[in-house]
Design a protein around this motif. Structure first.
Motif, PDB file in Angstrom:
ATOM      1  N   GLU A   1       0.825  -1.212   0.000  1.00 55.45           N
ATOM      2  CA  GLU A   1       0.000   0.000   0.000  1.00 55.45           C
ATOM      3  C   GLU A   1       0.858   1.260   0.000  1.00 55.45           C
ATOM      4  OE1 GLU A   1      -3.756   1.949   2.492  1.00 55.45           O
ATOM      5  OE2 GLU A   1      -3.050  -0.082   2.931  1.00 55.45           O
TER       6      GLU A   1
ATOM      7  N   SER B   1      -2.894  -1.291  -7.973  1.00 55.01           N
ATOM      8  CA  SER B   1      -3.487  -1.526  -6.659  1.00 55.01           C
ATOM      9  C   SER B   1      -2.508  -2.280  -5.768  1.00 55.01           C
ATOM     10  CB  SER B   1      -4.768  -2.355  -6.814  1.00 55.01           C
ATOM     11  OG  SER B   1      -4.452  -3.674  -7.246  1.00 55.01           O
ATOM     12  N   PRO B   2      -2.680  -2.183  -4.449  1.00 55.22           N
ATOM     13  CA  PRO B   2      -1.841  -2.960  -3.526  1.00 55.22           C
ATOM     14  C   PRO B   2      -1.909  -4.459  -3.813  1.00 55.22           C
ATOM     15  CG  PRO B   2      -3.001  -1.252  -2.331  1.00 55.22           C
ATOM     16  CD  PRO B   2      -3.560  -1.255  -3.725  1.00 55.22           C
TER      17      PRO B   2
END
Length: 236
Positions: free
Chosen positions: A19, A40-41
């Motif tokens: 993140e 995205s993470p």
């Protein structure tokens, strides 16, 4: 600024950084005002688990990252998502990360063409040093999934308006089948000096000149003409 304590292939032990890495990517895109495709993470975590990412860590925090993407059934490889923390820019870290991800790509996909698109002049210079060449977008992968990844870029409308022929990014490609030619090694200053000294000594020169003079003299003796004054002209 702290020193880099670790530059390694990312793995399961680094999943908790996903993140934070994505946040670094988004902030960099806003600061530059140019395109960096958002990830995205979950996507970044998948790259770590696949062993297709390189991460730099300092004082227990991620300060650099880059990952590998594959397209066209492994025929094309992209080193994507290069990011360096602002505190570590202009330190050579980006080059170190690019070199490590390039080596990982060559080891994992030795037959693949490695490509990238970027607006960064610094990245272009690093790519060039690694053997990449500027190419048109038509020479890059035609895999639709790759180009879909550009949709999150703020310049995506330029790409679509030009039918994917060009954008603000520059396309660069490393083709393993077109390795750069190795230039002949130039002699050192010492070697050039030794060659010059040998030349000045006229090695074998006198012996060759004597043979030439004798050859001319023998030929002239076979001539009926007694006009041999031309032999008196110094030859050397």
């Amino acid at each position: 600024m702290s020193e880099i304590t670790q530059l390694t292939i990312a793995g399961e032990a680094h999943l908790h950084f996903a993140e934070e890495i994505c946040t670094m990517m988004e902030q960099a895109a806003q600061q530059r005002g140019t395109g960096i495709a958002k990830r995205s993470p979950l996507y970044v975590s998948a790259k770590m688990l696949e062993g297709k990412a390189v991460i730099a860590i300092s004082n227990g925090r991620p300060v650099g990252f880059c990952y590998i993407e594959t397209w066209g059934h492994g025929m094309y490889v992209a080193n994507s998502g290069l990011i360096v923390h602002p505190d570590f820019r202009n330190t050579g870290l980006a080059r170190r990360i690019k070199e490590e991800i390039f080596k990982l790509s060559r080891k994992t996909f030795p037959e693949a063409k490695i490509f990238g698109i970027t607006t960064s002049l610094a990245v272009m210079k690093i790519n060039s040093d690694l053997g990449y060449k500027p190419v048109t977008f038509s020479e890059l992968t035609t895999d639709e999934d790759f180009w879909k990844g550009c949709q999150s870029c703020r310049n995506y409308d330029i790409l679509t308006r030009t039918d994917r022929s060009h954008c603000l990014c520059t396309g660069m490609l490393y083709d393993p089948d077109k390795k750069p030619k190795v230039e002949a090694q130039k002699p050192s200053k010492e070697e050039r000096w030794e060659r010059f000294k040998r030349f000045m000594k006229f090695e074998g020169f006198k012996e060759g000149a004597d043979r030439l003079r004798q050859k001319i003299k023998n030929k002239s003796n076979n001539l009926k003409s007694n006009k041999s004054s031309w032999l008196k002209i110094p030859l050397f």
